[in-house]
Structures are given as C-alpha cells and as structure tokens.
Design an enzyme around this catalytic site. Sequence first.
Site, mmCIF file in Angstrom:
data_model
loop_
_atom_site.group_PDB
_atom_site.id
_atom_site.type_symbol
_atom_site.label_atom_id
_atom_site.label_comp_id
_atom_site.label_asym_id
_atom_site.label_seq_id
_atom_site.Cartn_x
_atom_site.Cartn_y
_atom_site.Cartn_z
ATOM 1 N N PRO A 1 0.834 -1.200 0.000
ATOM 2 C CA PRO A 1 0.000 0.000 0.000
ATOM 3 C C PRO A 1 0.871 1.253 0.000
ATOM 4 O O PRO A 1 1.821 1.343 0.786
ATOM 5 C CB PRO A 1 -0.798 -0.131 1.303
ATOM 6 C CG PRO A 1 -0.028 -1.062 2.162
ATOM 7 C CD PRO A 1 0.752 -1.959 1.263
ATOM 8 N N GLN B 1 -6.519 -2.208 2.359
ATOM 9 C CA GLN B 1 -5.914 -1.962 3.664
ATOM 10 C C GLN B 1 -6.811 -1.040 4.481
ATOM 11 O O GLN B 1 -7.129 0.069 4.046
ATOM 12 C CB GLN B 1 -4.522 -1.337 3.548
ATOM 13 C CG GLN B 1 -3.855 -1.314 4.928
ATOM 14 C CD GLN B 1 -2.527 -0.598 4.951
ATOM 15 O OE1 GLN B 1 -2.455 0.584 4.669
ATOM 16 N NE2 GLN B 1 -1.472 -1.320 5.308
ATOM 17 N N CYS C 1 1.529 2.567 10.222
ATOM 18 C CA CYS C 1 1.601 3.968 9.808
ATOM 19 C C CYS C 1 1.888 4.871 11.007
ATOM 20 O O CYS C 1 1.179 4.836 12.010
ATOM 21 C CB CYS C 1 0.291 4.372 9.135
ATOM 22 S SG CYS C 1 0.373 6.025 8.479
ATOM 23 N N LYS D 1 -0.016 -5.388 8.430
ATOM 24 C CA LYS D 1 1.285 -4.885 7.974
ATOM 25 C C LYS D 1 1.831 -3.968 9.067
ATOM 26 O O LYS D 1 1.169 -3.022 9.479
ATOM 27 C CB LYS D 1 1.125 -4.117 6.659
ATOM 28 C CG LYS D 1 2.427 -3.554 6.107
ATOM 29 C CD LYS D 1 2.208 -3.075 4.668
ATOM 30 C CE LYS D 1 3.435 -2.428 4.074
ATOM 31 N NZ LYS D 1 3.759 -1.124 4.656
HETATM 32 C C1 LIG Z 1 4.371 7.486 -0.234
HETATM 33 C C2 LIG Z 1 4.224 6.295 0.639
HETATM 34 C C3 LIG Z 1 2.962 5.914 1.077
HETATM 35 C C4 LIG Z 1 2.811 4.805 1.901
HETATM 36 N N1 LIG Z 1 1.568 4.435 2.283
HETATM 37 C C5 LIG Z 1 1.410 3.332 3.065
HETATM 38 C C6 LIG Z 1 0.105 2.907 3.457
HETATM 39 O O1 LIG Z 1 -0.920 3.491 3.090
HETATM 40 N N2 LIG Z 1 0.021 1.803 4.245
HETATM 41 C C7 LIG Z 1 1.138 1.108 4.657
HETATM 42 O O2 LIG Z 1 1.004 0.110 5.372
HETATM 43 N N3 LIG Z 1 2.367 1.472 4.272
HETATM 44 C C8 LIG Z 1 2.519 2.559 3.494
HETATM 45 N N4 LIG Z 1 3.765 2.930 3.102
HETATM 46 C C9 LIG Z 1 4.918 2.056 3.444
HETATM 47 C C10 LIG Z 1 5.234 1.142 2.257
HETATM 48 O O3 LIG Z 1 4.144 0.268 1.982
HETATM 49 C C11 LIG Z 1 6.485 0.287 2.521
HETATM 50 O O4 LIG Z 1 6.283 -0.554 3.629
HETATM 51 C C12 LIG Z 1 7.675 1.152 2.802
HETATM 52 O O5 LIG Z 1 7.835 2.126 1.777
HETATM 53 C C13 LIG Z 1 8.964 0.297 2.897
HETATM 54 O O6 LIG Z 1 9.199 -0.355 1.697
HETATM 55 P P1 LIG Z 1 10.454 0.047 0.786
HETATM 56 O O7 LIG Z 1 11.634 -0.228 1.639
HETATM 57 O O8 LIG Z 1 10.345 -0.866 -0.416
HETATM 58 O O9 LIG Z 1 10.250 1.486 0.453
HETATM 59 C C14 LIG Z 1 3.945 4.045 2.301
HETATM 60 C C15 LIG Z 1 5.215 4.441 1.854
HETATM 61 C C16 LIG Z 1 5.357 5.545 1.044
HETATM 62 C C17 LIG Z 1 6.739 5.932 0.584
#
Ligand SMILES: Cc1cc2nc3c(=O)[nH]c(=O)nc-3n(C[C@H](O)[C@H](O)[C@H](O)COP(=O)(O)O)c2cc1C
Length: 154
Positions: free
Chosen positions: A26, A81, A111, A150
């Site tokens: 997400p 989610q 979050c 998550k």
């Molecule tokens: C712009 C943005 C929005 C995100 N929105 C959510 C969200 O709505 N729900 C959630 O559980 N994680 C959210 N995340 C976290 C990501 O799903 C992910 O867990 C996090 O970026 C780590 O992964 P990465 O190391 O591949 O960036 C968000 C991350 C970013 C950068």
Amino acid sequence: MAPESAILIAVQIGSLRLESNLFLSPLAGYTNLPFRLTVREVGGLGLATTDLVNARSLLEKNPKAFKLIETSPADRPLAVQLFGSVPEEMRDASLFLESIGVASIDINMGCPVRKVCRVGGGSAMMTELDKTAKLVQGMVEAVKIPITAKMRLG
Ligand SMILES: Cc1cc2nc3c(=O)[nH]c(=O)nc-3n(C[C@H](O)[C@H](O)[C@H](O)COP(=O)(O)O)c2cc1C
C-alpha cells in the site's frame, strides 16, 4: 509477461491462493486503480493492495473512501488496507469488503502519521496489544477471507 529474472512462488494465505509471492505494498496517494492496473500489466503480481482506507469512512459511504476501493475485473486479486481502532467498525467494514468480492483485508499497523495514530490506528495499535488482539479476532471471526496485518519494526 513477468520479468524473466523474477522467481515467482505460489503462496497460500488461508483460503486464498496467490499465483506469486510478489505483492504491491500500500502506498497512500499512489496505489489507486490506474496505478494497480499499470503494475499488473508488468506481470508477476500476486496481490495488489489499496491505499489505507478509514474503516469508519467506508461505513459512512464517504465518496473519497469509495474512490480508494474502486476496482475492476482486471484488478484481481485485490486486498484493501483498513485502518481504525474501533473493533465494531473494523469488523463491519470487513464484512462489507467481503460482500463486494475483495480477496483479503490488510490491517494498517505500521503507519506513524498523526492523522492515523491520533485515533488509535496504525502503529499506535502495537502499543495496546490486548485491545488490538481482540479487534483482530473480531475481524477474523466475522469473515472467511484472510485478514493480514502490515507492521514495521521500530
Ligand atoms: C508514499 C508512501 C505511502 C505509503 N503508504 C502506506 C500505506 O498506506 N500503508 C502502509 O502500510 N504502508 C505505506 N507505506 C509504506 C510502504 O508500503 C512500505 O512498507 C515502505 O515504503 C517500505 O518499503 P520500501 O523499503 O520498499 O520502500 C507508504 C510508503 C510511502 C513511501
């Protein structure tokens, strides 16, 4: 077609069989229907997830919440989610999502933003384990589709 270098492994989550272990996380502000369809076209995706959606807003039929869960036949399988801290709202939103064909529901427990934690959702859920366990139990007992969570370390 999936990229040739990707190693795809089928995954079973409860009753849900996924063709691949590659999931779209997400991403609030990004994982809308056009984005999900574009990523699916690349191939190899086992499951896509919506932005986080406020359970209460969904039950109140808030148009913004409904936009976030907008989907199409090509957008399968789809996880929504949810965030929230009121057990009855999380349960009833889960029942609604199951009734419209959503494949699984993910609980946002990671979050850190104020808007989410202020109402006891997101990472705040990990500070109240008994309450959170009861909330999750209520959701799991209400629906047949998988309920996942998550969370983040730290
Ligand atoms: C712009 C943005 C929005 C995100 N929105 C959510 C969200 O709505 N729900 C959630 O559980 N994680 C959210 N995340 C976290 C990501 O799903 C992910 O867990 C996090 O970026 C780590 O992964 P990465 O190391 O591949 O960036 C968000 C991350 C970013 C950068």
